[in-house]
Design an enzyme around this catalytic site. Structure first.
Site, PDB file in Angstrom:
ATOM      1  NE  ARG A  36      28.023  31.165   4.364  1.00  0.00           N
ATOM      2  CZ  ARG A  36      26.965  31.276   5.199  1.00  0.00           C
ATOM      3  NH1 ARG A  36      27.207  32.196   6.236  1.00  0.00           N
ATOM      4  NH2 ARG A  36      25.768  31.161   4.991  1.00  0.00           N
TER       5      ARG A  36
ATOM      6  CG  HIS B 131      22.676  34.911   3.612  1.00  0.00           C
ATOM      7  ND1 HIS B 131      23.829  34.374   4.233  1.00  0.00           N
ATOM      8  CD2 HIS B 131      21.718  35.616   4.649  1.00  0.00           C
ATOM      9  CE1 HIS B 131      23.611  34.661   5.506  1.00  0.00           C
ATOM     10  NE2 HIS B 131      22.387  35.804   5.886  1.00  0.00           N
TER      11      HIS B 131
ATOM     12  CD  GLU C 142      21.235  31.670  10.173  1.00  0.00           C
ATOM     13  OE1 GLU C 142      20.383  32.475  10.347  1.00  0.00           O
ATOM     14  OE2 GLU C 142      22.082  31.605  11.140  1.00  0.00           O
TER      15      GLU C 142
ATOM     16  CG  ASN D  12      25.412  30.113  10.338  1.00  0.00           C
ATOM     17  OD1 ASN D  12      26.531  29.633   9.882  1.00  0.00           O
ATOM     18  ND2 ASN D  12      24.475  30.662   9.639  1.00  0.00           N
TER      19      ASN D  12
ATOM     20  CE1 TYR E 214      25.787  35.427  15.064  1.00  0.00           C
ATOM     21  CE2 TYR E 214      24.767  33.691  13.965  1.00  0.00           C
ATOM     22  CZ  TYR E 214      25.582  34.704  13.970  1.00  0.00           C
ATOM     23  OH  TYR E 214      26.111  35.191  12.667  1.00  0.00           O
TER      24      TYR E 214
ATOM     25  CD  GLU F   5      25.894  33.555   9.464  1.00  0.00           C
ATOM     26  OE1 GLU F   5      25.198  34.097  10.426  1.00  0.00           O
ATOM     27  OE2 GLU F   5      25.102  33.771   8.392  1.00  0.00           O
TER      28      GLU F   5
END
Ligand code: PNW
Length: 467
Positions: free
Chosen positions: A81, A125, A170, A295, A297, A376
């Site tokens: 990606r 992005h 995002e 994504n 985290y 991600e």
């Protein structure tokens, strides 16, 4: 590798990849006619980025991409990606394509394909052409139309050979940090008045979908970041706080997309009517995508406002909005998640939060939820040159096992991309936070695979051997 160390088996055809973004790795910001982006301008303002770092050279991927493709081939991934820099394609954000910009990505895509690596291309992005920012950027509805035009130019050239087309990365972080707080480019601090940027980003996605469908053979997707929200306690106030944050952080960019309606934001004093939403917009936005990029985290924990001391500093970018608003203006307050390791960013490491998130998405969106790509997931550390990055290996191992558990529970996940292939320009943190499987020496641009690279390669080999 012992049987215990081996990850459980993932299905045939699962996409295994790494992820990057143009401004974070490419450098070469004036090469071949590239125009300036909001990140070039932001980095040039003193005090915006740690240590005065910029992406002007970054990993110099623009010149060293063959080496980076070779690193991926050595790793054994079957997908990659990356993002296209809009200002390489349209230096002023509108008008005819700059053929040299398209040539660069065409060479990259062809080299990947030759090595059996499926390209997953993100169109946006965060590197908006500065000329569009001069006209208001994403606060201006026109930018959504400019984005669809840009999507057409990239799709006209690469439509026949890119497996996954991700419109936006995002949009929540872009809106919040870029337009709400000013901690990212374009550096505006509009707080909750940044909301029109959210709508125009979603509209840009929606307008791009039919443009892509006409031109590409691959799948059409969008990537959102999510952080499952936990209530600190069982009180009604804590639960209301969690629900309020969840609406803003997780549902604002997903309800319109999959359910065709904005979530209730009344806890923030917003709505019910949103003056920037026009008739028909939600129909455009809710065209079903083929994949949802996720994504992840870390999770977030919140309590009712005023319940304790405002802790802040957690992974919720919104806690900072709260610190800057009148203290009573946010319907929640951050509570640190304790008793687990934290990354160099200070983000709590909670692998099971990813399983929790995947089940949450399935439960909330049901049949409207398309198959998921984890686009991600990764772990930051400070410079670890010469030291095996055990923490990153444990992070990835734990999160991949969590993905597998979610799949066993019936969530349809089709791929997983590690953030990131290379140490790179980590936005406002500059080169201080490193997410790479491959170490980059930013004096020489020399690449050195870390222990986590070797670990991932062995895992991928084991997956292949068992298929
Ligand atoms: C993502 N948060 O950003 C971006 O897509 C990447 O470009 C970036 O390098 C990576 O994560 C690591 O930061 C995020 O505050 C920024 O929760 C902020 C948050 C999450 C993701």
């Amino acid at each position: 590798m012992t049987a215990e160390e081996r990850l459980p088996r993932f299905p045939e055809g699962f996409l295994w990849g790494t992820a990057t973004a143009a401004y974070q790795i490419e450098g070469a910001v004036t090469a071949d006619g590239r125009g300036p982006s909001i990140w070039d301008a932001f980095c040039a303002e003193p005090g915006r980025v740690k240590n005065g770092d910029t992406g002007a050279v970054a990993c110099d991927h623009y010149h060293r991409w063959p080496e980076d493709v070779a690193l991926m081939a050595g790793l054994g991934v079957n997908a990659y990606r990356f993002s296209v820099a809009w200002p390489r394609i349209q230096p002023a954000g509108r008008g005819r394509a700059n053929p040299k910009g398209l040539d660069f990505y065409e060479r990259l895509v062809d080299a990947l394909t030759e090595r059996g690596i499926a390209p997953a291309l993100t169109l946006y992005h965060w590197d908006l052409p500065q000329a569009l920012q001069d006209g208001g950027g994403w606060m201006n509805r026109d930018t959504a139309h400019r984005f669809a035009d840009y999507a057409a130019l990239v799709a006209d050239r690469l439509g026949d050979r890119v497996a996954v087309w991700i419109t936006l990365n995002e949009p929540f972080v872009h809106m919040t940090e870029g337009y709400g707080l000013g901690t990212h480019a374009p550096g505006q601090a509009l707080l909750l008045d940044a909301l029109p940027a959210a709508h125009h980003l979603l509209l840009g996605h929606g307008l791009a979908v039919p443009v892509l469908r006409e031109r590409v053979s691959g799948q059409v997707a969008i990537t959102n970041n999510y952080s499952p929200v936990r209530a600190a306690g069982g009180s009604a106030g804590d639960r209301a706080a969690a629900d309020a944050l969840d609406a803003l952080q997780n549902r604002l960019f997903t309800d319109p997309l999959l359910l065709g309606a904005y979530p209730d934001l009344s806890a923030f004093g917003i709505g019910p009517g949103l003056p920037f939403v026009r008739d028909g917009d939600l129909r455009v936005i809710s065209a079903p995508p083929d994949r949802l990029g996720v994504n992840y985290y870390s999770p977030t924990m919140v309590a009712a406002p005023g319940a304790g001391s405002r802790a802040g500093g957690g992974p919720s970018v919104l806690s900072e909005v709260g610190e800057r608003l009148e203290s009573a203006a946010l319907p929640f307050e951050d509570v640190p998640i304790e008793g687990c390791p934290v990354t160099a960013f200070g983000w709590p490491v909670v692998p099971d939060g990813l399983r929790e998130l995947l089940l949450y998405l399935r439960d909330r969106y049901g049949d409207a939820l398309p198959p998921i790509l984890i686009t991600e997931n990764g772990c930051s550390q400070r410079d670890e040159a010469g030291r095996p990055d055990r923490e990153r290996i444990e992070f990835l191992d734990g999160h991949l096992r969590a993905v597998h558990r979610a799949m066993e529970a019936g969530v349809d996940v089709r791929g997983y991309f590690v953030w990131s292939l290379l140490d790179n320009f980590e936005w406002a943190e500059g080169y201080d936070q490193r997410f790479g499987l491959v170490h980059v020496d930013f004096a020489t641009r020399e690449r050195t695979p870390k222990a986590s690279y070797h670990w991932f390669r062995e895992q991928l080999r084991a997956q292949r051997d068992r298929s």
